[in-house]
Design a protein around this motif. Structure first.
Motif, PDB file in Angstrom:
ATOM      1  N   MET A   1       9.125 -40.317 -36.889  1.00 19.44           N
ATOM      2  CA  MET A   1       8.492 -40.872 -35.706  1.00 19.44           C
ATOM      3  C   MET A   1       9.501 -40.951 -34.565  1.00 19.44           C
TER       4      MET A   1
ATOM      5  N   THR B   1       9.615 -42.280 -30.386  1.00 23.73           N
ATOM      6  CA  THR B   1       8.831 -43.015 -29.394  1.00 23.73           C
ATOM      7  C   THR B   1       8.590 -42.152 -28.159  1.00 23.73           C
TER       8      THR B   1
ATOM      9  N   GLY C   1       5.306 -42.552 -31.397  1.00 24.65           N
ATOM     10  CA  GLY C   1       5.055 -43.976 -31.412  1.00 24.65           C
ATOM     11  C   GLY C   1       4.961 -44.484 -29.989  1.00 24.65           C
TER      12      GLY C   1
ATOM     13  N   ASN D   1       1.299 -42.742 -34.382  1.00 28.96           N
ATOM     14  CA  ASN D   1       1.589 -43.694 -35.453  1.00 28.96           C
ATOM     15  C   ASN D   1       0.877 -45.012 -35.192  1.00 28.96           C
TER      16      ASN D   1
ATOM     17  N   CYS E   1       2.991 -47.919 -38.986  1.00 33.11           N
ATOM     18  CA  CYS E   1       4.303 -48.461 -39.330  1.00 33.11           C
ATOM     19  C   CYS E   1       4.340 -49.969 -39.097  1.00 33.11           C
TER      20      CYS E   1
ATOM     21  N   VAL F   1       9.055 -51.884 -34.562  1.00 29.24           N
ATOM     22  CA  VAL F   1       7.867 -51.216 -34.049  1.00 29.24           C
ATOM     23  C   VAL F   1       6.889 -52.237 -33.470  1.00 29.24           C
TER      24      VAL F   1
ATOM     25  N   GLY G   1       2.628 -48.854 -33.671  1.00 35.83           N
ATOM     26  CA  GLY G   1       2.571 -48.882 -35.128  1.00 35.83           C
ATOM     27  C   GLY G   1       1.358 -49.639 -35.616  1.00 35.83           C
TER      28      GLY G   1
END
Length: 333
Positions: free
Chosen positions: A39, A41, A68, A93, A96, A101, A107
């Protein structure tokens, strides 16, 4: 069923594990499995070192990038960048559970805000032509999985999502660590099966707790795809049978020995570019799990492969430990 054949079998995005060297290694074991990045961001993609974060080898296709974030504008910008880099799919995502996160409001905590997730998907879909999928949980904390999963699925599909990957556990945002969230919440494959039955035209992949290819085959009777995580990483030899079992293709190598030999040019190129052997071999430690000599293989790589001067000879010597152990066993037999 999914029109995207690679969706049938995939290797999960895993932080600190599925980097470009891991993916190149896995691609040598299966030509057809869909591989995912760790992942990354949205803001890292926009403002960070893109070669380090997004760089990959052409041999890695089909490959998806997992993003993310929770800002539709930032995610749309990041999606455009990822598409320009040549990724085959963008995955958001929503699963998570880590504190970091959650602190960034993305997440698994996004399961609590399906409308925001839908806005993120719509923003990305408006900017790219490659598939945009969502990876989620059954729900979080005290949510009812029957309600929460349907709400998330219906929202993102209305926004244009091209598929869903469901980790068949709830996530507990309070009281459990990310590691505990991978094992303690009970698995509920039936809930994912019910989602697929309700959405017959939507590609749905199941993730969580699957450790054998036999179980993958069983699950494919109920869903379009199965995503393997730790089992694929810790026992990568499993991937050697994926192409024949799930795609009807010839497997790329007869065994792990020939797979390693075929991977040597990649390793050599990395070393020639100034990289270290351990960058790659740390992803290979589980290759011979369960075989005679597997412990000696791991030990040799763990002690010799980490040295700055380690080269291909170290990898070959580690593999020879397995060959010698198997030869000794055959003589005894």
């Amino acid at each position: 069923m999914s029109k995207n054949q690679s969706f049938i079998f995939s290797v999960a995005p895993m932080m600190d594990w599925t980097d470009r060297h891991c993916r190149a290694f896995h691609r040598g074991l299966s030509r057809r499995a869909l591989l995912y990045t760790e992942m990354v961001t949205a803001n890292a993609v926009i403002f960070g070192d893109r070669e380090r974060l997004l760089g990959f080898s052409e041999v890695e296709h089909p490959i998806a990038v997992q993003l993310g974030g929770s800002d539709p504008v930032a995610l749309a910008k990041a999606a455009v960048i990822c598409a320009e880099w040549g990724y085959d799919e963008i995955n958001l995502n929503v699963g998570c559970p880590s504190d970091r996160v959650q602190g960034g409001n993305f997440g698994a905590c996004l399961m609590l805000d399906p409308a925001l997730v839908a806005a993120c998907v719509a923003a990305m879909k408006a900017e790219v032509t490659i598939p945009v999928t969502v990876k989620c949980r059954l729900g979080v904390d005290e949510q009812d999985p029957e309600v929460a999963l349907d709400a998330l699925a219906d929202s993102v599909l209305a926004a244009g999502a091209d598929g869903l990957i469901v980790h068949a556990r709830k996530a507990w945002l309070q009281g459990l660590s990310p590691k505990e969230n991978r094992d303690i919440p009970p698995l509920d494959y039936d809930r994912v099966h019910r989602l697929k039955a309700r959405l017959p035209d939507v590609p749905v992949s199941l993730n969580g707790g699957i450790t054998t290819l036999e179980v993958v085959q069983t699950q494919l009777a109920h869903v379009d795809g199965v995503m393997l995580g730790r089992a694929a990483y810790q026992q990568p030899e499993l991937l050697l049978q994926v192409d024949s079992l799930f795609f009807g293709d010839e497997d790329p190598h007869a065994d792990a020995f020939t797979a390693v030999t075929a991977f040597e040019p990649y390793v050599a190129a990395h070393l020639a570019a100034g990289g270290r052997l351990h960058d790659i071999t740390r992803h290979m430690l589980g290759l011979f799990t369960g075989r005679p000599g597997a412990r000696a293989f791991r030990r040799h790589l763990a002690t010799e492969g980490v040295k700055p001067e380690a080269g291909l000879d170290v990898l070959r010597a580690a593999v020879d430990e397995v060959r010698k152990a198997e030869e000794r066993r055959s003589l005894v037999a």
